[in-house]
Scaffold this motif. Structure first.
Motif, mmCIF file in Angstrom:
data_model
loop_
_atom_site.group_PDB
_atom_site.id
_atom_site.type_symbol
_atom_site.label_atom_id
_atom_site.label_comp_id
_atom_site.label_asym_id
_atom_site.label_seq_id
_atom_site.Cartn_x
_atom_site.Cartn_y
_atom_site.Cartn_z
ATOM 1 N N VAL A 54 8.238 -0.990 -4.777
ATOM 2 C CA VAL A 54 6.622 -2.060 -5.157
ATOM 3 C C VAL A 54 5.402 -1.198 -5.673
ATOM 4 C CG1 VAL A 54 7.637 -3.504 -3.571
ATOM 5 C CG2 VAL A 54 5.649 -2.200 -2.582
ATOM 6 N N GLU A 55 5.367 -2.185 -6.754
ATOM 7 C CA GLU A 55 4.417 -1.302 -7.065
ATOM 8 C C GLU A 55 2.610 -2.367 -6.618
ATOM 9 O OE1 GLU A 55 3.756 1.270 -9.626
ATOM 10 O OE2 GLU A 55 5.961 1.583 -9.558
ATOM 11 N N THR A 56 2.068 -1.512 -6.116
ATOM 12 C CA THR A 56 1.004 -2.287 -5.532
ATOM 13 C C THR A 56 0.645 -1.691 -6.783
ATOM 14 O OG1 THR A 56 -0.600 0.095 -4.989
ATOM 15 C CG2 THR A 56 1.527 0.097 -3.465
ATOM 16 N N PRO A 57 -1.303 -2.446 -5.900
ATOM 17 C CA PRO A 57 -1.940 -2.413 -7.557
ATOM 18 C C PRO A 57 -2.733 -1.671 -8.045
ATOM 19 C CG PRO A 57 -2.462 -3.623 -5.557
ATOM 20 C CD PRO A 57 -1.813 -3.266 -5.342
ATOM 21 N N LEU A 58 -2.226 0.191 -6.536
ATOM 22 C CA LEU A 58 -2.653 1.399 -7.469
ATOM 23 C C LEU A 58 -2.116 2.268 -7.453
ATOM 24 C CD1 LEU A 58 -4.861 1.214 -4.468
ATOM 25 C CD2 LEU A 58 -5.901 0.911 -6.670
ATOM 26 N N GLU A 59 -0.402 2.072 -6.601
ATOM 27 C CA GLU A 59 0.667 2.965 -7.114
ATOM 28 C C GLU A 59 1.695 2.336 -6.671
ATOM 29 O OE1 GLU A 59 -1.481 6.318 -4.360
ATOM 30 O OE2 GLU A 59 0.601 5.773 -3.447
ATOM 31 N N SER A 60 2.370 3.416 -6.961
ATOM 32 C CA SER A 60 4.736 3.146 -6.508
ATOM 33 C C SER A 60 4.413 2.765 -4.805
ATOM 34 C CB SER A 60 5.063 3.889 -7.354
ATOM 35 O OG SER A 60 5.587 3.838 -7.944
ATOM 36 N N ALA A 61 5.144 2.462 -4.152
ATOM 37 C CA ALA A 61 4.746 2.866 -3.050
ATOM 38 C C ALA A 61 6.352 2.350 -2.217
ATOM 39 C CB ALA A 61 4.280 2.062 -1.712
#
Ligand code: PRP
Ligand code: URA
Length: 206
Positions: A54-61
């Protein structure tokens, strides 16, 4: 058959109020849901997951999502007291139903309704029935699910009696049971002692 008694201070506290004869139906329903959340959490601890991104608001996780099919099968009526908790925790679960009623004298379970999803071989299947007394109702539902191909069946209860567990061991030994409490015995009317009375009546005010 393996019994898992869910040991937790929050379970004890909710059970104390469920057992209290003065607890009215509205509160009884809320307490059933609360104690069921803890039983469901324990019984679903080993559900398979699949890795995803998933894409968090800050980076891929990298994350883990539920990886398989889950089916919840409440036994009417009392099992409805556990269903909302199950769906709170597993909103993607499919739901099947058994309508079973005990004869007041013999305690033998009679089926008046069923509607269960098909092709259960690969599903994690959870039977919801808060009272395991003689075990006749739970065994009836579990044996029927087995005959429809279900292989990984767990029974989620709130109060279990030794007599019910012995019956499951004899009739459906592959079942795992998760319960909030193991009580002392059945009385001569097949009620669990100390128990909490008739769960369906207390849940619905009948
Ligand atoms: C109660 C309870 C269980 C069953 C357990 O149902 O909800 O399904 O008894 O007893 P057993 O282990 O001896 O079979 P009941 O027949 O009272 O119906 P209800 O849920 O509609 O009240
Ligand atoms: N069903 C209930 O609701 N309560 C019991 O004690 C036994 C069966």
């Amino acid at each position: 058959m393996t019994l898992h008694v869910v040991s937790h201070p929050l379970v004890e506290d909710a059970l104390a109020a469920l057992r209290d004869r003065r607890t009215p139906p509205g509160e009884f329903r809320a307490l059933s849901r609360r104690v069921s959340l803890l039983v469901v959490a324990e019984a679903t601890r080993d559900l398979p997951t699949a890795e995803a991104g998933v894409e968090t608001p800050l980076e891929s996780a990298r994350v883990h999502r539920l990886g398989g099919r889950v089916v919840a099968v409440p036994v009417l009526r009392a099992g409805l007291g556990m269903l909302d908790a199950f769906l709170d925790l597993v909103p993607s679960a499919e739901v099947g139903y058994y309508g079973l009623e005990r004869d007041e004298v013999t305690a033998s379970a009679h089926r008046y309704y069923d509607k269960v999803p098909g092709d259960l071989g690969a599903a994690a299947t959870y039977v919801l029935d808060p009272m395991l007394a003689t075990g006749g109702s739970a065994a009836h539902a579990i044996a029927d699910l087995e005959s429809r191909g279900a292989r990984r069946i767990r029974l989620l209860s709130i109060v279990a009696a030794p007599e019910g567990l012995a019956h499951l061991e004899k009739v459906v030994p592959a079942t795992d049971v998760y319960a909030a409490a193991l009580d002392r015995q059945l009385d001569d009317r097949y009620y669990i002692r100390p128990g909490l009375g008739d769960f369906g009546d207390r849940l619905f005010g009948t």
